[in-house]
Write an enzyme that holds these catalytic residues in place. Sequence first.
Site, PDB file in Angstrom:
ATOM      1  CG  ASP A  96      10.431   6.790   8.542  1.00 60.02           C
ATOM      2  OD1 ASP A  96      10.361   5.758   8.589  1.00 60.02           O
ATOM      3  OD2 ASP A  96      10.055   7.870   8.142  1.00 60.02           O
ATOM      4  CG  ASP A 112      10.545   6.581   3.459  1.00 60.26           C
ATOM      5  OD1 ASP A 112      10.211   6.714   4.825  1.00 60.26           O
ATOM      6  OD2 ASP A 112      10.001   5.655   3.218  1.00 60.26           O
ATOM      7  CG  ASP A 145       9.838   1.531   7.341  1.00 63.30           C
ATOM      8  OD1 ASP A 145      10.204   0.961   8.647  1.00 63.30           O
ATOM      9  OD2 ASP A 145      10.901   2.605   7.404  1.00 63.30           O
ATOM     10  CG  ASP A 154     -10.629  -3.947   2.537  1.00 60.43           C
ATOM     11  OD1 ASP A 154     -11.103  -2.656   2.848  1.00 60.43           O
ATOM     12  OD2 ASP A 154     -10.692  -3.509   1.121  1.00 60.43           O
ATOM     13  CD  GLU A 212     -14.366  -3.240   5.714  1.00 62.96           C
ATOM     14  OE1 GLU A 212     -13.980  -2.126   5.839  1.00 62.96           O
ATOM     15  OE2 GLU A 212     -13.592  -3.762   4.336  1.00 62.96           O
TER      16      GLU A 212
HETATM   17  C1  NOJ Z   1     -12.181  -0.964   4.041  1.00 61.99           C
HETATM   18  C2  NOJ Z   1     -11.057  -0.658   4.799  1.00 61.99           C
HETATM   19  O1  NOJ Z   1     -11.132  -0.841   5.733  1.00 61.99           O
HETATM   20  C3  NOJ Z   1     -10.435   1.717   3.527  1.00 61.99           C
HETATM   21  O2  NOJ Z   1      -9.734   1.570   4.330  1.00 61.99           O
HETATM   22  C4  NOJ Z   1     -10.657   0.638   2.177  1.00 61.99           C
HETATM   23  O3  NOJ Z   1     -10.510   2.314   2.032  1.00 61.99           O
HETATM   24  C5  NOJ Z   1     -11.916   0.218   1.572  1.00 61.99           C
HETATM   25  N1  NOJ Z   1     -11.995  -1.471   2.237  1.00 61.99           N
HETATM   26  C6  NOJ Z   1     -11.574   0.187   0.519  1.00 61.99           C
HETATM   27  O4  NOJ Z   1     -10.637  -0.694   0.537  1.00 61.99           O
END
Ligand code: NOJ
Length: 585
Positions: A47, A51, A55, A233, A310
Amino acid sequence: MPKMPYRVGMTLESAPDSVVSAHSATPGSEWWRTAVIYQIYPRSFADSTGDGVGDLPGITSRLPALAELGIDAIWLSPFFRSPQKDAGYDVSNYCDVDPLFGTLADFDRLLEVAHGLGLKVIADMVPNHTSDQHVWFQEALASPEGSPERDRYMFRDGLGPNGDIPPNNWESVFGGPMWDRITNPDGTPGQWYLHIFDKSQPDLNWENPWVREQFYGILRFWLDRGVDGFRVDVAHGMIKQAGLPDYTPPAEGASMGGTGTDDSVLAPAIEDPTAPPEPPYWGQEGVHEIWRGWNRVLAEYEGDRVLCAEAWVDPLQKVALWVRPDEMSQAFNFAYMFTDWKAPALKRVITESIDAFGAVGAPATWVLSNHDVVRHASRLALTKDSPQGAGIGPNSPGKPDPVVGLRRARAATAMMLALPGSAYLYQGEELGLPEDMELPDESRQDPTWFRTQGEKYGRDGCRVPIPWESDRPAYGFNTSGHSWLPQPRDWAPFARDAQDGVPGSTLELYKDALRLRREHDLGSSTLTWVKGYGRSVVAFRTGDVLVLANLGKVAVELPVGEILLASEAITGGALPTDTTVWIHA
Ligand code: NOJ
């Protein structure tokens, strides 16, 4: 700088089907096939402003430490504009940096410094859902039912005479119903919208070509800036089964998507013919056409850009469908991550991973920790009493033994970094950080905690800002001492400066393993199982290295040879319990 500035709603370039040039390197030689990729969780890395939230300039300032560690690439969890209801996985503008993390100029600087250090940079794309504050959703709310704006999301009429029953019985991964009802601009109750996660994360309608076009533009925005690829994701959730049929998970909880709120991900890697079908919102065949489109966008660019899925589905043979040659490059290996600390199970999942990914020409991947699961320095010592998927907190039964956990974590990592393919590390694991199991309730931020009314602790325990210097405020995370999640009082010994150059420290173990992995080309070597060490030892040869991991209770006699790496001190020619060695063979 971007070739084509992107604005929300503008007409984008032609669909990727029309792209004829492809810049991919010779298939098989891409950097990501053997890369070690380090996940940075921006809020908790470094950071610069004080704060209490990490970042981009903070990250940039600490990149030399990562280059020294010996990784190949960083993956940054989302830093886009976001109300931060799910720590940035709720994006309100995909083409800007959230002021919490800095500016686009800060990002460009980070990229420049990383590339200067020889590190690739992977951004985290979140296409399954947006924030409810995204202009697309706000426009959808302001538009009538059946309008093109509504069709960007999954709006449906409710059931029953008054439409006040949700359109189906699906339950959110974070707990509670997967539907919320809107109020029309005139104050009357309106339609319902689907959200697999929090209600602030409405699911996009990926059957709509307009949505696909927007994301081609977003990908190009970041590729033009120079990113080396994307972690994607919820890559398994974007298409829902036609008709959105009701679905009731089996009692023991089959597949709920595994973002750390459910222990279904402990499911075996091997295909079980009696296993229940996938829920109608995971792993639908239609997702693959989306990835073919993304693959074509990346192929427009020079260099080997990577797409990492993922995809929380099982078995591994199904995960491998995401990484066929015209789709993504890699997929996380969650089956490996959640394999019990037992030698036969590990041998089985390693074999199956290499076979399943290899069958489609993709590298196997390996991972032990990330921002959604209990850190492996704690998880590997869990007992049956403490379900790992739901997080661990002050009132959890059966807390893992920290000494056993760290010892196993070191042995597990030493084994993982010898495996062929690509490996993912999560910030702080190189310090041996455990899960923070004592976070006070009032500090918790994970929506899982709120949506389950505190029944599940969720993922905050693995997201605590990491320690850099043992005697500085916030352990050097910043100079103010503030921290968005409180750091444990006893983390000084884990700080990087307390381990740097200290023989036997976890940090030095990681550095040695990464250096040797590179020197011995282990990422691209072939693994051969070695017999004769008994059921409790994982024993394999890779390149000119013999790897032995003893998961049993009794020490095992070591063969004669030069020990290159040992996860614990070796004395008397025997391999103790929960220890891995690399021997020059
Ligand atoms: C998978 C992500 O790794 C997780 O952190 C997130 O909450 C969910 N997808 C929703 O985007």
